[in-house]
Design an enzyme around this catalytic site. Structure first.
Site, short mmCIF file in Angstrom:
data_model
loop_
_atom_site.label_atom_id
_atom_site.label_comp_id
_atom_site.label_asym_id
_atom_site.label_seq_id
_atom_site.Cartn_x
_atom_site.Cartn_y
_atom_site.Cartn_z
CE LYS A 23 -3.11 16.58 -9.17
NZ LYS A 23 -2.98 16.64 -7.70
NE ARG A 98 1.41 12.64 -8.50
CZ ARG A 98 0.08 12.42 -8.56
NH1 ARG A 98 -0.53 12.26 -9.70
NH2 ARG A 98 -0.61 12.41 -7.46
NE ARG A 137 -9.52 12.70 -2.75
CZ ARG A 137 -8.46 13.03 -3.48
NH1 ARG A 137 -8.55 13.94 -4.42
NH2 ARG A 137 -7.30 12.46 -3.24
NE ARG A 170 -7.36 8.71 -4.10
CZ ARG A 170 -6.60 9.53 -4.80
NH1 ARG A 170 -7.16 10.36 -5.65
NH2 ARG A 170 -5.30 9.53 -4.66
NE ARG A 181 -1.95 10.74 -2.12
CZ ARG A 181 -3.24 11.03 -1.86
NH1 ARG A 181 -3.78 10.66 -0.72
NH2 ARG A 181 -3.95 11.67 -2.74
P1 AMP Z 1 -3.64 10.73 -7.74
O1 AMP Z 1 -4.99 10.11 -7.89
O2 AMP Z 1 -3.28 11.60 -8.91
O3 AMP Z 1 -3.46 11.43 -6.42
O4 AMP Z 1 -2.57 9.52 -7.76
C1 AMP Z 1 -2.62 8.49 -6.79
C2 AMP Z 1 -1.28 7.75 -6.77
O5 AMP Z 1 -1.02 7.17 -8.06
C3 AMP Z 1 -0.06 8.62 -6.47
O6 AMP Z 1 0.15 8.82 -5.08
C4 AMP Z 1 1.05 7.80 -7.12
O7 AMP Z 1 1.40 6.68 -6.33
C5 AMP Z 1 0.36 7.27 -8.38
N1 AMP Z 1 0.51 8.20 -9.53
C6 AMP Z 1 -0.48 8.87 -10.18
N2 AMP Z 1 0.02 9.63 -11.17
C7 AMP Z 1 1.36 9.44 -11.15
C8 AMP Z 1 2.44 9.98 -11.91
N3 AMP Z 1 2.25 10.87 -12.90
N4 AMP Z 1 3.70 9.56 -11.60
C9 AMP Z 1 3.92 8.65 -10.63
N5 AMP Z 1 2.96 8.13 -9.86
C10 AMP Z 1 1.68 8.52 -10.11
#
Ligand code: AMP
Length: 225
Positions: A23, A98, A137, A170, A181
Site C-alpha cells: 500500500k 481499517r 522489509r 519495523r 496483524r
Molecule cells: P501500518 O504501517 O499501516 O501497517 O500500521 C502499523 C500499525 O499502526 C497497525 O498494526 C495498527 O496498530 C496501527 N494503525 C495504523 N493505521 C490504523 C488504522 N487505520 N486503524 C487502527 N490502527 C491503525
C-alpha cells in the site's frame, strides 16, 4: 493531466490491502502522479511513538501487539491531517480506513466537504508472499524508501541507495506480531472490500507482481476510471 481529467479525478484515494501488500509503495506513486499528499496513519502513529507524545503512548501497546488502535484515535488523526491546506486538492489514505466504522467516518467527512465517493484500490497479494515482504522489509528513515532484503535489496546492505540513510526494520515486522496483524486484517479490515464493492468504487489490483509493474497497472486503471 487535462483540466477535464482533474475534474473527474476522485478527491480521495484509499489503499486497501493486507499488511505487506505494498500500500505504502503504491500510494507514493499515485501521490507523486497527482501531486497530492499521502497520509499514512501507520507513519503518523510510529512518529508519535518515537517522540513519546500522548498519542504515541496511547498507541504503542496496541501497535506492538499487532492490534488496531481504537477508531476514535485514528479518526481524530485523519480529520486533523486532511483539514490542512495541502489536502484541498485531494489526498491519499494509506492504511486508513481499517474498520467499517472508519470507512463510515471517511464517508461523512467527504459528504461534509461536498466531495464524491473515494476511489478505492484493493491490492491483492498471496499470503506466502506477504510474509516474505514483511519479514524482509527495510525502510529509510530519511526519504521513506522501502527495500526488501529478498526482492529489492539496497546496493550496500543496510544503507539507503538514495541518501545513505541507515535502513531500519519495523519493530512490528516480526513473526508473532505479523500473525496478529494479518488476523486483524482478516477480521476487521477485509469486510471493507464488500463495503466498497457495493458502492461501486472498488478497483482490484494484482499485487503479486514487481512494484513497478503494479504501479503501471494502478495508474492505467486510474486513468480509465
Ligand atoms: P501500518 O504501517 O499501516 O501497517 O500500521 C502499523 C500499525 O499502526 C497497525 O498494526 C495498527 O496498530 C496501527 N494503525 C495504523 N493505521 C490504523 C488504522 N487505520 N486503524 C487502527 N490502527 C491503525
Amino acid at each position: 493531466m487535462s483540466v477535464r481529467g482533474e475534474d473527474m479525478r476522485a478527491h480521495a484515494f484509499i489503499f486497501l490491502g493486507a499488511p505487506g501488500a505494498g500500500k505504502g509503495t503504491q500510494a507514493r506513486e499515485v501521490a507523486k502522479h497527482f501531486s497530492i499528499p499521502q497520509i499514512s496513519t501507520g507513519d503518523i502513529l510510529r512518529d508519535a511513538v518515537k517522540r513519546e507524545t500522548p498519542l504515541g503512548l496511547t498507541a504503542k501497546a496496541r501497535m506492538d501487539a499487532g492490534e488496531l488502535v481504537p477508531d476514535a484515535v485514528v479518526d481524530g488523526i485523519v480529520e486533523e491531517r486532511i483539514g490542512q491546506p495541502d489536502c484541498l486538492d485531494g489526498f491519499i489514505l494509506d492504511g486508513f480506513p481499517r474498520t467499517i466504522s472508519q470507512a463510515e467516518f471517511v464517508d461523512r467527512i467527504l459528504a461534509a466537504k461536498g466531495k464524491g465517493r473515494p476511489q478505492v484500490l484493493d491490492i491483492e497479494v498471496d499470503e506466502e508472499l506477504l510474509l516474505k515482504r514483511l519479514t524482509g522489509r527495510m525502510t529509510c528513515p530519511i526519504c521513506g524508501e522501502i527495500y526488501n532484503i529478498y526482492f529489492n535489496p539496497p546496493k550496500v546492505p543496510g544503507i539507503c541507495d538514495k541518501d545513505g540513510g541507515k535502513l531500519f526494520h519495523r519493530a512490528d515486522d516480526n513473526e508473532a506480531t505479523i500473525r496478529q496483524r494479518l488476523e486483524a486484517y482478516h477480521q476487521q479490515t477485509s469486510p471493507l472490500i464488500e463495503y466498497y464493492r457495493r458502492q461501486g468504487v472498488l478497483m482490484p489490483v494484482d499485487g503479486n507482481k514487481e512494484p513497478e509493474a503494479i504501479a503501471k497497472g494502478v495508474l492505467e486503471s486510474l486513468s480509465k476510471a
